[in-house]
Write a protein that holds these residues in place. Sequence first.
Motif, PDB file in Angstrom:
ATOM      1  N   ALA A   1      -4.990  -0.092   2.142  1.00  0.00           N
ATOM      2  CA  ALA A   1      -3.907  -1.043   2.438  1.00  0.00           C
ATOM      3  C   ALA A   1      -4.147  -2.351   1.682  1.00  0.00           C
ATOM      4  CB  ALA A   1      -3.811  -1.291   3.938  1.00  0.00           C
ATOM      5  N   ALA A   2      -5.408  -2.780   1.606  1.00  0.00           N
ATOM      6  CA  ALA A   2      -5.731  -3.993   0.846  1.00  0.00           C
ATOM      7  C   ALA A   2      -5.459  -3.790  -0.642  1.00  0.00           C
ATOM      8  CB  ALA A   2      -7.193  -4.379   1.071  1.00  0.00           C
ATOM      9  N   GLN A   3      -5.691  -2.575  -1.137  1.00  0.00           N
ATOM     10  CA  GLN A   3      -5.396  -2.281  -2.548  1.00  0.00           C
ATOM     11  C   GLN A   3      -3.889  -2.357  -2.797  1.00  0.00           C
ATOM     12  OE1 GLN A   3      -7.297   1.560  -2.795  1.00  0.00           O
ATOM     13  NE2 GLN A   3      -9.355   0.673  -2.975  1.00  0.00           N
ATOM     14  N   TYR A   4      -3.106  -1.865  -1.835  1.00  0.00           N
ATOM     15  CA  TYR A   4      -1.644  -1.993  -1.944  1.00  0.00           C
ATOM     16  C   TYR A   4      -1.228  -3.462  -1.902  1.00  0.00           C
ATOM     17  CZ  TYR A   4      -0.371   2.959  -1.337  1.00  0.00           C
ATOM     18  OH  TYR A   4      -0.174   4.309  -1.508  1.00  0.00           O
ATOM     19  N   ALA A   5      -1.916  -4.262  -1.106  1.00  0.00           N
ATOM     20  CA  ALA A   5      -1.588  -5.690  -1.016  1.00  0.00           C
ATOM     21  C   ALA A   5      -1.792  -6.356  -2.369  1.00  0.00           C
ATOM     22  CB  ALA A   5      -2.448  -6.361   0.048  1.00  0.00           C
TER      23      ALA A   5
ATOM     24  N   ARG B   1     -13.991   2.346  -4.150  1.00  0.00           N
ATOM     25  CA  ARG B   1     -13.965   1.018  -3.552  1.00  0.00           C
ATOM     26  C   ARG B   1     -13.601   1.064  -2.076  1.00  0.00           C
ATOM     27  NH1 ARG B   1     -13.105  -3.522  -7.297  1.00  0.00           N
ATOM     28  NH2 ARG B   1     -13.849  -2.808  -9.307  1.00  0.00           N
ATOM     29  N   ALA B   2     -12.869   2.103  -1.676  1.00  0.00           N
ATOM     30  CA  ALA B   2     -12.542   2.237  -0.253  1.00  0.00           C
ATOM     31  C   ALA B   2     -13.707   2.858   0.516  1.00  0.00           C
ATOM     32  CB  ALA B   2     -11.289   3.092  -0.083  1.00  0.00           C
TER      33      ALA B   2
ATOM     34  N   HIS C   1     -11.782   3.054   5.753  1.00  0.00           N
ATOM     35  CA  HIS C   1     -11.470   3.569   4.409  1.00  0.00           C
ATOM     36  C   HIS C   1      -9.970   3.423   4.138  1.00  0.00           C
ATOM     37  CE1 HIS C   1     -11.785   6.388   0.950  1.00  0.00           C
ATOM     38  NE2 HIS C   1     -10.575   6.725   1.331  1.00  0.00           N
ATOM     39  N   GLU C   2      -9.162   3.885   5.066  1.00  0.00           N
ATOM     40  CA  GLU C   2      -7.706   3.817   4.870  1.00  0.00           C
ATOM     41  C   GLU C   2      -7.220   2.370   4.856  1.00  0.00           C
ATOM     42  OE1 GLU C   2      -6.051   6.384   3.920  1.00  0.00           O
ATOM     43  OE2 GLU C   2      -7.635   7.835   4.285  1.00  0.00           O
TER      44      GLU C   2
END
Length: 154
Positions: free
Chosen positions: A84-88, A121-122, A79-80
Amino acid sequence: MHTRARTLLTAVNGTTGAGLLLAWLSGATVRRGRDGVLIAEGYARRVPAATCFTVGSVILTRRTADWLLDERRTELFHHESRHAAQYATLGPLFWPAYWASCGWSYALTGSYGARNTFERRAGLAGGGYVEKPLRPWMARVARSPGQRRARPGS
Ligand SMILES: [Zn+2]
């Protein structure tokens, strides 16, 4: 998204730097995590109240890195990592977008996570969130327009 691309993008867009700065300012200890994600353990500030939260490719946790990497926490780690992918993808725009999504979710359900697109989404369950029904007035608004038009004069 490949973990390497995620790590590189969050480094370039500055969000991992922000996560490391926050870890350093809060006295957390940064450890190697998994899949290119770092874990800052021993986060002890009051806000946010969550056990874990992610900034760039850094997962900050009140617990230890070993606790988070334990196989019983695989869903939470994933989940976390998806955050990180969303931040990317979004870079620093993640923050206003995330907070707007929290506001939207809270207005609809009274929960910051249930209708928050980033949390959904996570993976809601992996992040410890539960589905919540719409608030009663919101459920009325959300009904189909045809139902509302049925009453003449209103
Ligand atoms: Zn989350």
